[in-house]
Scaffold this active site. Structure first.
Site, PDB file in Angstrom:
ATOM      1  CG  LEU A   1     -46.543 -74.732 -11.678  1.00 28.42           C
ATOM      2  CD1 LEU A   1     -46.516 -74.139 -13.070  1.00 28.42           C
ATOM      3  CD2 LEU A   1     -47.712 -75.697 -11.558  1.00 28.42           C
ATOM      4  CB  CYS A   2     -41.936 -75.540  -7.008  1.00 24.61           C
ATOM      5  SG  CYS A   2     -41.434 -76.735  -5.755  1.00 24.61           S
ATOM      6  CB  SER A   3     -42.478 -80.910  -9.432  1.00 24.44           C
ATOM      7  OG  SER A   3     -41.310 -81.251  -8.743  1.00 24.44           O
TER       8      SER A   3
END
Lengths: 121, 130, 104
Positions: free
Chosen positions: B77-79
């Site tokens: 996931l894109c943080s």
């Protein structure tokens, strides 16, 4: 295996109404920082992302438009705006925040065939 | 062939996460490899272990976890996208003094650079979005 | 290599968005277009797209994802005769056969 790919990011949506423009910009800057050959395209309502004089203070949303000016710092030189999209909205390149390459559909088509990865937002 | 997938929309509201899953299943069945699935924008909602769909509906989150375990696929996931939307790993919960994390098994927070990396490494990067 | 085979996927119906119309402007000979999700409504013989599809001599092939047609009750309907139906394995094959995939 080549470690460098040509990546094109195509923006279709206007800013602020959705987060697409902002998150597309984040990805664009990351790809450039990762030393990929990045092209950025603004077509359709996406051209509104580059409109000058955006002031978001009254809607309390961060104004990320000034970040487009950092394209030069990130060495993003391939910035294309669809000519017809600007014209159809009564705009010209003078209305935009940054210097861009105005291109027609045919030129954009050719640019697309040069890419390894094309992502639309 | 090596595929990487990018998913930019949340589960249920839009069909894209279902299409991506069906595509992944078909690709794996045909003998292709999927190393990494990257979740960006509202796509990060695919990772919430707190999702409770009705019993007669598919469980999109668990379906991803099972696929990843079965085929050793990285679910990243894109943080920045995840944190602003309330999808937290243990570290994110601790640092921000929030009482729970909510990342489903197999998912991990990562940087956008790892999406670029996936695009470079794979033969094809496919995106599924609104 | 400056000539690449390209697959374009579109997931919006032609009346909810201009994405399909835009995509077709950027579709060249040798390219494939795949209609998925709500874009499968465009495959109806009588849709907003009627008369706007690239003709047979264009070298462009248009596909539609059968499971999405079935889900929407369109399988038994009058569909555009030049649009080819494929399933998910066919989708996978199209991706492998083309060098670049663009999801509009």
């Amino acid at each position: 295996m080549s470690t460098k790919k040509r990546i094109m990011i195509v923006n279709h949506r206007p800013p602020h109404g959705t987060l697409h423009a902002w998150e597309s910009l984040d990805l664009t800057l990351t790809a450039a920082a990762f030393e990929q050959e990045v092209s950025v395209v603004f077509m359709g309502d996406g051209v509104f992302q580059l409109l000058a004089d955006q002031d978001t203070s009254q809607i309390n949303i961060k104004n990320f438009a000034p970040a487009y000016r950092t394209f030069r710092d990130y060495d993003i030189r391939h910035v294309y705006v669809e000519k017809e999209a600007l014209a159809r909205r009564g705009l010209s390149s003078d209305d935009l925040l940054i210097d861009v390459n105005l291109v027609d559909t045919g030129a954009l088509c050719r640019l697309m065939t040069e890419q390894d990865i094309i992502l639309h937002f | 062939m090596k595929f990487a997938l990018l998913i930019n929309t949340g589960p249920y509201q839009h069909q894209a996460a279902d299409t991506a899953y069906q595509f992944a299943r078909a690709a794996l069945a045909e003998g292709h490899t999927i190393r990494r699935i990257f979740f960006y924008q509202d796509g990060v909602y695919n990772a919430s272990r707190l999702s409770v769909p009705p019993q007669d509906d598919r469980h999109i989150v668990r379906r991803w976890s099972a696929l990843a375990a079965e085929h050793r696929i990285e679910l990243l996931l894109c943080s920045a996208s995840a944190l602003r939307r309330g999808i937290l790993d243990k570290e994110g919960a601790r640092v921000n003094a929030i009482d729970t994390d909510n990342l489903a098994p197999g998912f991990r927070l990562a940087g956008l650079a790892q999406l670029i990396d996936a695009g470079i490494e794979a033969d094809r990067l496919l995106s599924f979005a609104d | 290599m400056d000539w690449k085979r390209m697959l374009h996927t579109v997931n919006k119906s032609p009346t909810e968005s201009d994405k399909l119309e835009t995509c077709l402007r950027f579709t060249q000979a040798g390219h494939a277009v795949l209609l998925i999700e709500n874009a499968v409504y465009a495959a109806l013989a009588e849709s907003a797209m009627a008369g706007q599809w690239p003709d047979k001599s264009s070298g462009i092939t248009v596909y539609v994802l059968t499971p999405d047609l079935a889900a929407r009750g369109l399988l038994g309907r009058d569909l555009h005769p030049d649009i080819r139906q494929i399933d998910y394995p066919g989708f996978v094959r199209l991706v492998t056969e083309n060098d670049v995939v663009q999801s509009w």
